[in-house]
Design a protein around this motif. Structure first.
Motif, PDB file in Angstrom:
ATOM      1  N   UNK A   1       0.807  -1.232   0.000  1.00  0.00           N
ATOM      2  CA  UNK A   1       0.000   0.000   0.000  1.00  0.00           C
ATOM      3  C   UNK A   1       0.833   1.271   0.000  1.00  0.00           C
ATOM      4  N   UNK A   2       1.966   1.254   0.724  1.00  0.00           N
ATOM      5  CA  UNK A   2       2.770   2.476   0.804  1.00  0.00           C
ATOM      6  C   UNK A   2       3.660   2.694  -0.424  1.00  0.00           C
ATOM      7  N   UNK A   3       3.568   1.785  -1.396  1.00  0.00           N
ATOM      8  CA  UNK A   3       4.325   1.941  -2.639  1.00  0.00           C
ATOM      9  C   UNK A   3       3.408   2.144  -3.847  1.00  0.00           C
ATOM     10  N   UNK A   4       2.167   2.537  -3.567  1.00  0.00           N
ATOM     11  CA  UNK A   4       1.176   2.691  -4.636  1.00  0.00           C
ATOM     12  C   UNK A   4       1.625   3.684  -5.698  1.00  0.00           C
ATOM     13  N   UNK A   5       2.170   4.811  -5.290  1.00  0.00           N
ATOM     14  CA  UNK A   5       2.554   5.838  -6.256  1.00  0.00           C
ATOM     15  C   UNK A   5       3.684   5.367  -7.171  1.00  0.00           C
ATOM     16  N   UNK A   6       4.577   4.530  -6.632  1.00  0.00           N
ATOM     17  CA  UNK A   6       5.666   3.979  -7.449  1.00  0.00           C
ATOM     18  C   UNK A   6       5.089   3.231  -8.647  1.00  0.00           C
TER      19      UNK A   6
ATOM     20  N   UNK B   1      -2.970  -5.076 -13.042  1.00  0.00           N
ATOM     21  CA  UNK B   1      -4.215  -5.623 -13.590  1.00  0.00           C
ATOM     22  C   UNK B   1      -5.306  -4.554 -13.509  1.00  0.00           C
ATOM     23  N   UNK B   2      -6.070  -4.428 -14.593  1.00  0.00           N
ATOM     24  CA  UNK B   2      -7.132  -3.418 -14.666  1.00  0.00           C
ATOM     25  C   UNK B   2      -8.520  -4.060 -14.618  1.00  0.00           C
ATOM     26  N   UNK B   3      -9.437  -3.324 -14.021  1.00  0.00           N
ATOM     27  CA  UNK B   3     -10.848  -3.709 -14.120  1.00  0.00           C
ATOM     28  C   UNK B   3     -11.365  -3.318 -15.497  1.00  0.00           C
ATOM     29  N   UNK B   4     -12.595  -3.711 -15.788  1.00  0.00           N
ATOM     30  CA  UNK B   4     -13.190  -3.396 -17.091  1.00  0.00           C
ATOM     31  C   UNK B   4     -13.281  -1.894 -17.332  1.00  0.00           C
TER      32      UNK B   4
ATOM     33  N   UNK C   1      -7.363   0.308 -11.466  1.00  0.00           N
ATOM     34  CA  UNK C   1      -6.477  -0.753 -11.006  1.00  0.00           C
ATOM     35  C   UNK C   1      -7.204  -1.707 -10.057  1.00  0.00           C
ATOM     36  N   UNK C   2      -7.024  -2.995 -10.283  1.00  0.00           N
ATOM     37  CA  UNK C   2      -7.666  -4.012  -9.460  1.00  0.00           C
ATOM     38  C   UNK C   2      -6.869  -4.219  -8.178  1.00  0.00           C
ATOM     39  N   UNK C   3      -7.553  -4.224  -7.050  1.00  0.00           N
ATOM     40  CA  UNK C   3      -6.905  -4.457  -5.765  1.00  0.00           C
ATOM     41  C   UNK C   3      -7.357  -5.786  -5.163  1.00  0.00           C
ATOM     42  N   UNK C   4      -6.547  -6.304  -4.250  1.00  0.00           N
ATOM     43  CA  UNK C   4      -6.890  -7.511  -3.529  1.00  0.00           C
ATOM     44  C   UNK C   4      -8.075  -7.185  -2.610  1.00  0.00           C
TER      45      UNK C   4
ATOM     46  N   UNK D   1      -2.449  -3.477  -5.107  1.00  0.00           N
ATOM     47  CA  UNK D   1      -2.767  -3.725  -6.504  1.00  0.00           C
ATOM     48  C   UNK D   1      -2.198  -5.080  -6.924  1.00  0.00           C
ATOM     49  N   UNK D   2      -2.874  -5.722  -7.865  1.00  0.00           N
ATOM     50  CA  UNK D   2      -2.417  -7.016  -8.374  1.00  0.00           C
ATOM     51  C   UNK D   2      -1.555  -6.790  -9.611  1.00  0.00           C
ATOM     52  N   UNK D   3      -0.353  -7.357  -9.604  1.00  0.00           N
ATOM     53  CA  UNK D   3       0.568  -7.195 -10.722  1.00  0.00           C
ATOM     54  C   UNK D   3       0.143  -8.078 -11.898  1.00  0.00           C
ATOM     55  N   UNK D   4       0.322  -7.549 -13.102  1.00  0.00           N
ATOM     56  CA  UNK D   4      -0.146  -8.206 -14.317  1.00  0.00           C
ATOM     57  C   UNK D   4       0.940  -9.106 -14.898  1.00  0.00           C
ATOM     58  N   UNK D   5       0.826 -10.395 -14.647  1.00  0.00           N
ATOM     59  CA  UNK D   5       1.803 -11.374 -15.131  1.00  0.00           C
ATOM     60  C   UNK D   5       1.334 -12.071 -16.408  1.00  0.00           C
ATOM     61  N   UNK D   6       0.385 -11.471 -17.114  1.00  0.00           N
ATOM     62  CA  UNK D   6      -0.302 -12.166 -18.209  1.00  0.00           C
ATOM     63  C   UNK D   6       0.526 -12.370 -19.467  1.00  0.00           C
TER      64      UNK D   6
END
Length: 278
Positions: free
Chosen positions: A87-92, A102-105, A109-112, A119-124
């Motif tokens: 959470x404290x690294x959100x701006x980074x 990962x993005x919502x529709x 940004x999608x969060x847990x 935020x959930x990292x996009x490994x797709x």
């Protein structure tokens, strides 16, 4: 003609044997390079990712956040939130690396859902995995420099919270990048939770041991001891039935490290702090 054919066969066989022996030698070298120091079997464990403090004299294994300092003389595990953000690294992430989230529709940004602000990292894709690994492996480098002996990459199971954006295969591929890098530095690396992997974590990704939260609560401890034997660290929490901890102590406390902690694993001295070991 026959004599020459025999010579050719013998020569080919010699070359084959040489290639085989060379391959065995290289494999042995590769296996030797991958040997890392593992936590003491059934050594008393202290989970300090919510705040560092002086561990008990009976504790040989400590797990701390990557920004903390390891404890001299103990086996130190470095916690890295590898599949989600702190959470404290959100701006980074939102200012310079938004494409790796990962993005919502609707484009946000999608969060847990259980941990607001992560935020959930996009490994797709391979390209995104490579970009994220550049960052996370830099953190792993920092753990090595500080003197940690192992890495705990958290939220391996993030694909289950990704609204179908990610797959298990995506996260397995990313975890393999992290394990390969950790081993190249002589660091062990743990499978964190994610019992769904079965033996894949050990045999395919290359995890060396497991850290399992609430495996007794979810009746899945065997899914970790199966692949890893007694190289498992179990953490139960005080906001669930105490019977989970006492049952684990009776069932496997003599074989693996089992502790009971407060959910936020706060530092000793805070009112919510709780720590027990069996």
């Amino acid at each position: 003609m026959r004599a020459r054919s025999v010579l050719l066969i013998l020569a080919s066989a010699a070359l084959a044997v040489t290639a085989l022996m060379t391959g065995i030698g290289l494999a042995a070298q590769s296996e030797q390079a991958a040997v890392v120091a593992l936590p003491p079997t059934n050594g008393q464990f202290d989970y300090q990712i919510g705040g560092a403090y002086t561990p008990l004299a009976s504790v040989p294994i400590v797990d701390r956040d990557r920004r903390a300092t390891p404890v001299a003389g103990l086996y130190n595990i470095c916690y890295v939130n590898a599949f989600q953000t702190q959470p404290d690294e959100a701006s980074f992430w939102t200012s310079g690396h938004s494409t790796l989230l990962v993005k919502r529709a609707n484009g946000t940004n999608l969060t847990d859902p259980n941990w607001p602000g992560e935020f959930i990292l996009d490994t797709s894709t391979a390209a995104k995995r490579s970009s994220i690994a550049t960052i996370v492996n830099g953190w792993i480098d920092g753990c090595k420099t500080k003197g940690f002996q192992a890495i705990e990459p958290d939220n391996l199971d993030s694909w289950t919270r990704s609204l179908n954006t990610l797959t298990r295969a995506n996260n397995v591929a990313f975890a393999t990048l992290l394990a390969t890098h950790a081993h190249s530095l002589g660091l062990a690396i743990a499978q964190k939770n994610t019992s769904e992997l079965g033996s894949t974590g050990r045999t395919s990704i290359g995890f060396d041991f497991a850290i399992a939260e609430e495996c007794q609560v979810y009746a899945e401890c065997g899914r970790y001891t199966g692949p890893y034997g007694n190289k498992v660290i179990e953490i139960e929490y005080t906001d669930t039935a105490r019977s989970a901890f006492t049952t684990s102590c009776s069932a496997q406390g003599k074989n693996i490290s089992v502790i009971l902690r407060d959910r936020n694993v706060v530092a000793k001295g805070q009112s919510a702090y709780h720590y027990e070991y069996c």
